[in-house]
Design an enzyme around this catalytic site. Sequence first.
Site, PDB file in Angstrom:
ATOM      1  N   ASP A 199      -6.774   4.309  -5.081  1.00  0.00           N
ATOM      2  CA  ASP A 199      -7.483   4.084  -3.818  1.00  0.00           C
ATOM      3  C   ASP A 199      -8.159   5.411  -3.475  1.00  0.00           C
ATOM      4  O   ASP A 199      -8.291   6.274  -4.351  1.00  0.00           O
ATOM      5  CB  ASP A 199      -6.480   3.642  -2.741  1.00  0.00           C
ATOM      6  N   GLY A 227     -22.024   4.303  -4.405  1.00  0.00           N
ATOM      7  CA  GLY A 227     -20.839   4.661  -5.177  1.00  0.00           C
ATOM      8  C   GLY A 227     -20.488   3.504  -6.094  1.00  0.00           C
ATOM      9  O   GLY A 227     -21.353   2.703  -6.482  1.00  0.00           O
ATOM     10  N   ASN A 228     -19.204   3.384  -6.419  1.00  0.00           N
ATOM     11  CA  ASN A 228     -18.782   2.381  -7.394  1.00  0.00           C
ATOM     12  C   ASN A 228     -19.191   0.961  -7.002  1.00  0.00           C
ATOM     13  O   ASN A 228     -19.842   0.247  -7.774  1.00  0.00           O
ATOM     14  CB  ASN A 228     -17.264   2.470  -7.586  1.00  0.00           C
ATOM     15  N   GLY A 277     -24.603   2.716   0.716  1.00  0.00           N
ATOM     16  CA  GLY A 277     -23.751   3.362  -0.274  1.00  0.00           C
ATOM     17  C   GLY A 277     -24.390   3.313  -1.636  1.00  0.00           C
ATOM     18  O   GLY A 277     -25.266   2.468  -1.906  1.00  0.00           O
ATOM     19  N   LYS A 284       0.853  -1.187   0.000  1.00  0.00           N
ATOM     20  CA  LYS A 284       0.000   0.000   0.000  1.00  0.00           C
ATOM     21  C   LYS A 284       0.885   1.231   0.000  1.00  0.00           C
ATOM     22  O   LYS A 284       2.028   1.177   0.461  1.00  0.00           O
ATOM     23  CB  LYS A 284      -0.893   0.006   1.256  1.00  0.00           C
TER      24      LYS A 284
HETATM   25  P1  NAD Z   1     -17.278   5.559  -3.578  1.00  0.00           P
HETATM   26  O1  NAD Z   1     -16.599   6.779  -3.104  1.00  0.00           O
HETATM   27  O2  NAD Z   1     -17.500   5.362  -5.052  1.00  0.00           O
HETATM   28  O3  NAD Z   1     -18.744   5.474  -2.890  1.00  0.00           O
HETATM   29  C1  NAD Z   1     -18.937   5.618  -1.530  1.00  0.00           C
HETATM   30  C2  NAD Z   1     -20.443   5.685  -1.252  1.00  0.00           C
HETATM   31  O4  NAD Z   1     -20.628   5.684   0.158  1.00  0.00           O
HETATM   32  C3  NAD Z   1     -21.126   6.944  -1.782  1.00  0.00           C
HETATM   33  O5  NAD Z   1     -22.394   6.625  -2.303  1.00  0.00           O
HETATM   34  C4  NAD Z   1     -21.287   7.791  -0.530  1.00  0.00           C
HETATM   35  O6  NAD Z   1     -22.421   8.667  -0.608  1.00  0.00           O
HETATM   36  C5  NAD Z   1     -21.537   6.706   0.501  1.00  0.00           C
HETATM   37  N1  NAD Z   1     -21.304   7.127   1.880  1.00  0.00           N
HETATM   38  C6  NAD Z   1     -20.224   7.737   2.396  1.00  0.00           C
HETATM   39  N2  NAD Z   1     -20.414   7.979   3.707  1.00  0.00           N
HETATM   40  C7  NAD Z   1     -21.656   7.510   3.998  1.00  0.00           C
HETATM   41  C8  NAD Z   1     -22.438   7.462   5.172  1.00  0.00           C
HETATM   42  N3  NAD Z   1     -21.980   7.950   6.328  1.00  0.00           N
HETATM   43  N4  NAD Z   1     -23.678   6.905   5.094  1.00  0.00           N
HETATM   44  C9  NAD Z   1     -24.151   6.431   3.939  1.00  0.00           C
HETATM   45  N5  NAD Z   1     -23.452   6.432   2.811  1.00  0.00           N
HETATM   46  C10 NAD Z   1     -22.223   6.964   2.838  1.00  0.00           C
HETATM   47  O7  NAD Z   1     -16.481   4.338  -2.939  1.00  0.00           O
HETATM   48  P2  NAD Z   1     -16.375   2.835  -3.463  1.00  0.00           P
HETATM   49  O8  NAD Z   1     -15.244   2.737  -4.429  1.00  0.00           O
HETATM   50  O9  NAD Z   1     -17.720   2.345  -3.874  1.00  0.00           O
HETATM   51  O10 NAD Z   1     -15.892   2.096  -2.143  1.00  0.00           O
HETATM   52  C11 NAD Z   1     -16.791   1.754  -1.111  1.00  0.00           C
HETATM   53  C12 NAD Z   1     -16.100   0.845  -0.110  1.00  0.00           C
HETATM   54  O11 NAD Z   1     -15.639  -0.339  -0.772  1.00  0.00           O
HETATM   55  C13 NAD Z   1     -14.865   1.416   0.596  1.00  0.00           C
HETATM   56  O12 NAD Z   1     -14.795   0.849   1.884  1.00  0.00           O
HETATM   57  C14 NAD Z   1     -13.717   0.884  -0.252  1.00  0.00           C
HETATM   58  O13 NAD Z   1     -12.492   0.825   0.490  1.00  0.00           O
HETATM   59  C15 NAD Z   1     -14.240  -0.504  -0.548  1.00  0.00           C
HETATM   60  N6  NAD Z   1     -13.636  -1.134  -1.722  1.00  0.00           N
HETATM   61  C16 NAD Z   1     -13.735  -0.563  -2.941  1.00  0.00           C
HETATM   62  C17 NAD Z   1     -13.178  -1.201  -4.036  1.00  0.00           C
HETATM   63  C18 NAD Z   1     -13.323  -0.623  -5.415  1.00  0.00           C
HETATM   64  O14 NAD Z   1     -12.906  -1.295  -6.361  1.00  0.00           O
HETATM   65  N7  NAD Z   1     -13.924   0.524  -5.605  1.00  0.00           N
HETATM   66  C19 NAD Z   1     -12.497  -2.427  -3.876  1.00  0.00           C
HETATM   67  C20 NAD Z   1     -12.426  -3.006  -2.613  1.00  0.00           C
HETATM   68  C21 NAD Z   1     -13.007  -2.350  -1.529  1.00  0.00           C
END
Ligand code: NAD
Length: 428
Positions: A146, A220-221, A218, A106
């Site tokens: 990240d 997001g992605n 959530g 990391k």
């Molecule tokens: P992102 O930034 O695309 O989306 C995050 C989402 O969480 C958003 O919709 C945001 O509004 C919501 N959110 C944030 N705080 C909140 C709260 N207090 N209450 C409700 N909703 C809330 O992030 P992502 O890429 O989707 O990642 C989400 C999680 O998955 C993280 O923990 C990340 O470390 C983990 N993760 C992501 C990936 C990846 O490929 N994107 C891979 C492994 C793990």
Amino acid sequence: MATDMNPFEMAQQQFDRAAEQLDLEQSVRDMLRWPMREMRFQIPVRMDDGRIQVFFGYRVMHNDARGPAKGGIRFHPRETLDTVRALATWMTWKTAVADIPLGGGKGGVVVDPSTLSPSEKERLCREWMDAAWKMLGPRTDVPAPDVGTTPQMMVWMMDEYSKLVGQYTPGVITGKPVHAGGSLGRTAATGFGVVVTIREAMKHFGMDPKNTVAAIHGFGNVAQYAAITYIEMLGGKIGAVSCWDREDKTSYTFSREDGIDPYFLQKITDEYGTINKAQAREAGYQIEDGSAWLAKPVDVLIPAAIEGVITGESVKTVHPKVKIVAEGANGPTTPEADAVLKERGIFVIPDFLANAGGVTCSYFEQVQNDMNYYWPQEEVLAKLDQKMAVAFNGVLDKALKHDLYMRDAAYRVAIKRVEWAMRLRGWV
Ligand code: NAD
């Protein structure tokens, strides 16, 4: 984390617990409790106003016994060496449980990227690479995006590395955009992988996915593609999603009687995963408090937003109907809440197994970079489906055989694989 514990102490405690259960030899414990290599460096960057600002950067390799270290680079104002160490450790377990031939690493920079102009971001990325490149490489340590970093930043870093070594080297970093060495399917990969593990869990329980409903934290992605895949692959429904509202500085839950339409919601969601309330309300969505998603009478809960959201307090609201919790986010369940889920007999698919689809697809990206031959999206997702299903069933077999909670079984599988590799290589 909802808990104030230092993340690296937490990662070490988790390891110590598993090491006790596995009765690991002292030399193995000594190797795995600490990263193999750590670097902290200064990054002087010329800002747009002409002055030089000095940033601090990190790259930590936790373990590379099974293959080159793999793990993202965070740009975050509160980044610390201990956060990077913890995340690097968890990456070792994630690549091992997914059984991809990579280790854990990391990196990070102490910076709030939203304060930088695009050209300052580019200079910071290139300078980060200038400082770290000797430790990186397709056969040594391979970063990725990240929190706070983007596919565009990965291309700048890849370009800088290629110039330094004198040859185009796309495999030095993953998460690049398609058309610049990225892999098709990467955007959907993590959410897709989460749903593959849910599908396999349902097979085990003899549940018909078509008759199931899930609620997601959530949008997001990870959450968006988990929602789409849950509906398209399993034929189930998503009853509710919850997201953070950046204007109101609070979270809301969006639901609809006949299930949400993820494609519609995607259209009214901004790049940070905030759903537009007015447009959702107009389309007939019920909008409730942000914690409502957790109390919905659903079969599956998918926390896919942030860490520490299922706590000792909030876990009490989990509906008795819930059978499966699939952790799309990293660390969404606190240790107190985890103990309650375990006691209630809820089947938890732990984060480093459930969300391993992202790093698995990053591995596919590297393989394609190496061959300079790119697969169609269907091929990427078919390979991902197969890898995730095998990973899930490997952990399930271990859990059933030894009557273990899935999280404990996943730790055992991962740590054992790293131990074997170290032993075979003669390190311990
Ligand atoms: P992102 O930034 O695309 O989306 C995050 C989402 O969480 C958003 O919709 C945001 O509004 C919501 N959110 C944030 N705080 C909140 C709260 N207090 N209450 C409700 N909703 C809330 O992030 P992502 O890429 O989707 O990642 C989400 C999680 O998955 C993280 O923990 C990340 O470390 C983990 N993760 C992501 C990936 C990846 O490929 N994107 C891979 C492994 C793990």
